[in-house]
Design a protein around this motif. Structure first.
Motif, PDB file in Angstrom:
ATOM      1  N   THR A 276      10.315   5.992   5.547  1.00 25.00           N
ATOM      2  CA  THR A 276      11.105   4.654   5.495  1.00 25.00           C
ATOM      3  C   THR A 276      11.853   4.740   6.765  1.00 25.00           C
ATOM      4  N   LYS A 277      12.632   5.800   7.080  1.00 24.06           N
ATOM      5  CA  LYS A 277      13.438   5.624   7.961  1.00 24.06           C
ATOM      6  C   LYS A 277      12.838   5.509   9.382  1.00 24.06           C
ATOM      7  N   THR A 278      11.768   6.330   9.434  1.00 27.14           N
ATOM      8  CA  THR A 278      10.910   6.201  10.988  1.00 27.14           C
ATOM      9  C   THR A 278      10.259   4.836  10.800  1.00 27.14           C
ATOM     10  N   ILE A 279       9.656   4.266   9.926  1.00 30.35           N
ATOM     11  CA  ILE A 279       8.988   3.010  10.184  1.00 30.35           C
ATOM     12  C   ILE A 279      10.000   2.025  10.409  1.00 30.35           C
TER      13      ILE A 279
ATOM     14  N   THR B 209       0.735  -1.085   0.078  1.00 32.49           N
ATOM     15  CA  THR B 209      -0.049  -0.053  -0.105  1.00 32.49           C
ATOM     16  C   THR B 209       0.780   1.315   0.241  1.00 32.49           C
ATOM     17  N   LEU B 210       2.000   1.304   0.633  1.00 29.29           N
ATOM     18  CA  LEU B 210       2.798   2.281   0.764  1.00 29.29           C
ATOM     19  C   LEU B 210       3.958   2.538  -0.490  1.00 29.29           C
ATOM     20  N   ARG B 211       3.739   1.700  -1.085  1.00 34.57           N
ATOM     21  CA  ARG B 211       4.855   1.567  -2.653  1.00 34.57           C
ATOM     22  C   ARG B 211       3.691   1.588  -3.701  1.00 34.57           C
ATOM     23  N   GLU B 212       3.194   0.691  -3.963  1.00 39.72           N
ATOM     24  CA  GLU B 212       2.518   0.296  -5.232  1.00 39.72           C
ATOM     25  C   GLU B 212       0.933   0.980  -4.982  1.00 39.72           C
ATOM     26  N   GLY B 213       0.424   1.276  -3.837  1.00 40.45           N
ATOM     27  CA  GLY B 213      -0.616   2.145  -3.406  1.00 40.45           C
ATOM     28  C   GLY B 213      -0.595   3.432  -3.783  1.00 40.45           C
ATOM     29  N   GLU B 214       0.564   4.047  -3.621  1.00 38.73           N
ATOM     30  CA  GLU B 214       0.606   5.469  -3.775  1.00 38.73           C
ATOM     31  C   GLU B 214       0.895   5.506  -5.297  1.00 38.73           C
ATOM     32  N   GLN B 215       1.040   4.564  -6.060  1.00 36.09           N
ATOM     33  CA  GLN B 215       1.196   4.754  -7.512  1.00 36.09           C
ATOM     34  C   GLN B 215      -0.304   4.910  -8.180  1.00 36.09           C
ATOM     35  N   HIS B 216      -1.270   4.765  -7.286  1.00 33.17           N
ATOM     36  CA  HIS B 216      -2.819   4.818  -7.785  1.00 33.17           C
ATOM     37  C   HIS B 216      -2.819   6.382  -8.095  1.00 33.17           C
ATOM     38  N   PRO B 217      -3.448   6.550  -9.144  1.00 32.42           N
ATOM     39  CA  PRO B 217      -3.627   8.309  -9.555  1.00 32.42           C
ATOM     40  C   PRO B 217      -4.468   8.913  -8.479  1.00 32.42           C
ATOM     41  N   GLY B 218      -3.731  10.004  -8.171  1.00 33.85           N
ATOM     42  CA  GLY B 218      -4.587  10.908  -7.109  1.00 33.85           C
ATOM     43  C   GLY B 218      -4.170  10.566  -5.842  1.00 33.85           C
ATOM     44  N   VAL B 219      -3.556   9.539  -5.606  1.00 35.39           N
ATOM     45  CA  VAL B 219      -3.018   8.899  -3.990  1.00 35.39           C
ATOM     46  C   VAL B 219      -1.724   9.576  -3.654  1.00 35.39           C
ATOM     47  N   SER B 220      -1.796  10.200  -2.249  1.00 41.22           N
ATOM     48  CA  SER B 220      -0.509  10.665  -1.768  1.00 41.22           C
ATOM     49  C   SER B 220      -0.669  10.684  -0.315  1.00 41.22           C
ATOM     50  N   PHE B 221       0.020   9.900   0.266  1.00 39.64           N
ATOM     51  CA  PHE B 221      -0.078   9.852   1.813  1.00 39.64           C
ATOM     52  C   PHE B 221       0.900  10.949   2.417  1.00 39.64           C
ATOM     53  N   THR B 222       0.301  11.253   3.606  1.00 40.31           N
ATOM     54  CA  THR B 222       1.568  12.341   4.499  1.00 40.31           C
ATOM     55  C   THR B 222       2.450  10.978   5.150  1.00 40.31           C
ATOM     56  N   ASN B 223       3.316  11.486   5.791  1.00 46.34           N
ATOM     57  CA  ASN B 223       4.182  10.877   6.505  1.00 46.34           C
ATOM     58  C   ASN B 223       3.610  10.229   7.728  1.00 46.34           C
ATOM     59  N   LYS B 224       2.757  11.010   8.321  1.00 46.58           N
ATOM     60  CA  LYS B 224       2.005  10.512   9.634  1.00 46.58           C
ATOM     61  C   LYS B 224       1.059   9.151   9.108  1.00 46.58           C
ATOM     62  N   GLN B 225       0.331   9.571   8.017  1.00 42.11           N
ATOM     63  CA  GLN B 225      -0.567   8.558   7.435  1.00 42.11           C
ATOM     64  C   GLN B 225       0.153   7.132   7.150  1.00 42.11           C
ATOM     65  N   ARG B 226       1.555   7.508   6.428  1.00 40.74           N
ATOM     66  CA  ARG B 226       2.213   6.283   5.977  1.00 40.74           C
ATOM     67  C   ARG B 226       2.618   5.325   7.455  1.00 40.74           C
ATOM     68  N   ILE B 227       3.183   6.117   8.447  1.00 42.86           N
ATOM     69  CA  ILE B 227       3.348   5.478   9.703  1.00 42.86           C
ATOM     70  C   ILE B 227       2.289   4.863  10.277  1.00 42.86           C
ATOM     71  N   GLN B 228       1.096   5.399  10.177  1.00 41.30           N
ATOM     72  CA  GLN B 228      -0.163   4.860  10.775  1.00 41.30           C
ATOM     73  C   GLN B 228      -0.439   3.556  10.027  1.00 41.30           C
TER      74      GLN B 228
END
Length: 388
Positions: free
Chosen positions: A73-76, A27-46
């Motif tokens: 990536t570093k934080t996770i 989800t944090l790699r392929e998922g962000e390749q979905h058109p219109g999808v971009s997570f914040t870092n807080k969202q990525r960590i959650q």
């Protein structure tokens, strides 16, 4: 018979000792390749925390995309999650260096090996692709990393070259090889043959990364398992490039109930994971999406409703509570006598066969489609039992 699926399970032909099939969530790699999808870092960590608690084996993220992705990536990685954090990049030494800078233990590299990718995307020869593949694996291993290598567009590569690359990277020390159907062009028997050809040639553990361009992603993922892979790539709700890849919910439920894979998934989190992605992306799963869709456990037709009110297993192979969903019953012009009688009991009305038939006829006569939808909670189920 306690298990209503008993005879279906005979056809499914389970092994006495089913192998574990792992899940990598992207989800944090392929998922962000979905058109219109971009997570914040807080969202990525959650999302990473929730996926880890759910029980996936690996979580993939790409620090090479941007500084934000690198910081995430570093934080996770610092969170000490149970799942492996796989740092994804190209088959380039500089991308491996970024993974090293993130203190990754696992990295992933990809390189297109089909003629169309070599000629029109990378503009390199087969010999150059082979050299880069081997050098990337050797570089990662020499720096203490575990590496998964993706032979991108492998399903459209010349088979002899595919095997040549896989054997070469196996000899170089690759830890896993990902076999992708990058444009979703294989049917299940094709995926089986593709994987089997590689499985017969190398001993390295294999992943399946399959796309859903023609709607075969889930079927192809499990066909790949039948042929020898032991890890499926998923995203929450199947989001990803173009039409995405297999959804986590469908894969996890199929592994648990249809493959008897000894995973330890918290399936009751599936609806929450889906709703989280809906909140962060505004991508709402279609109503009839398996497992997490709003209609996945709705019952409407008269004969279905009559059966559900007596035994939900008549039309539910997996209880909704097991996957975090809810059962709902719909009253309208398709309602029959049993459903009408139940509606009358909820309203506190005296019910008998004639009255129930009259109410059912009235619902049909209105010709207004669905009129009432009621969640069938525990207390209502108990009321059904007590009213019998």
């Amino acid at each position: 018979m306690k298990d209503p699926n008993h005879y279906a399970n005979i056809y499914n032909s389970y092994d006495k000792n089913p192998k574990k099939i792992r899940v990598l969530d992207s989800t944090l790699r392929e998922g962000e390749q979905h058109p219109g999808v971009s997570f914040t870092n807080k969202q990525r960590i959650q999302i990473a925390w929730m996926l880890d608690y759910f029980g996936v084996d690996q979580i993939e993220i790409s620090p090479v995309v941007s500084n934000d992705h690198k910081e995430a990536t570093k934080t996770i990685i610092k969170q000490g999650l149970k799942a492996d954090i796989v740092s994804h990049g190209r088959a380039l030494k500089e991308d491996i260096d970024i993974s090293l800078d993130c203190d990754a233990k696992w990295c992933a590299a990809y390189l297109g090996i089909s003629d169309i990718h070599l000629k029109d995307k990378l503009r390199i020869s087969r010999e150059e692709a082979l050299r880069r593949s081997v050098e990337t694996v050797e570089y990662a291993k020499s720096h203490g990393l575990k590496i998964r290598f993706t032979v991108e567009d492998g399903s459209r590569a010349e088979p002899e070259f595919l095997i040549k690359v896989c054997k070469a990277i196996e000899e170089a020390g690759v830890d896993r090889i990902s076999l992708p159907d990058t444009v979703g062009i294989l049917r299940p028997i094709g995926m089986y043959n593709f994987v089997k050809k590689v499985r017969d040639a190398v001993d390295v553990p294999l992943d399946a990364h399959v796309h859903n361009d023609i709607g075969f992603a889930v079927a192809n993922a499990f066909s790949a398992c039948d042929a020898g892979v032991d890890q499926i790539h998923t995203t929450i709700d199947g989001i990803g490039e173009r039409t995405g890849i297999p959804p986590l919910a469908e894969v996890a439920v199929a592994l648990t109930y249809l493959y008897k894979s000894p995973n330890d998934f918290r399936l009751d989190m599936l609806l929450d994971l889906s709703r989280l992605i809906e909140e962060y992306t505004s991508i709402k799963p279609y109503d009839s999406k398996p497992i997490v869709g709003s209609s996945a456990y709705k019952h409407k037709a008269g004969t279905h409703l009559a059966a559900i009110l007596r035994n939900p297993a008549a039309y539910e192979p997996i209880p909704p509570r097991a996957v975090g969903n809810r059962r709902r019953i719909v009253f309208g012009e398709l309602a029959g006598k049993t459903g009408a009688a139940y509606l009358m009991s909820l309203l506190g009305l005296e019910k008998d066969d004639e009255s129930a038939k009259a109410v059912a006829a009235g619902l049909k006569g209105l010709r207004m489609g669905d009129l009432i939808e009621i969640p069938l909670e525990d207390r209502l189920e108990k009321k059904i039992i007590n009213d019998k």
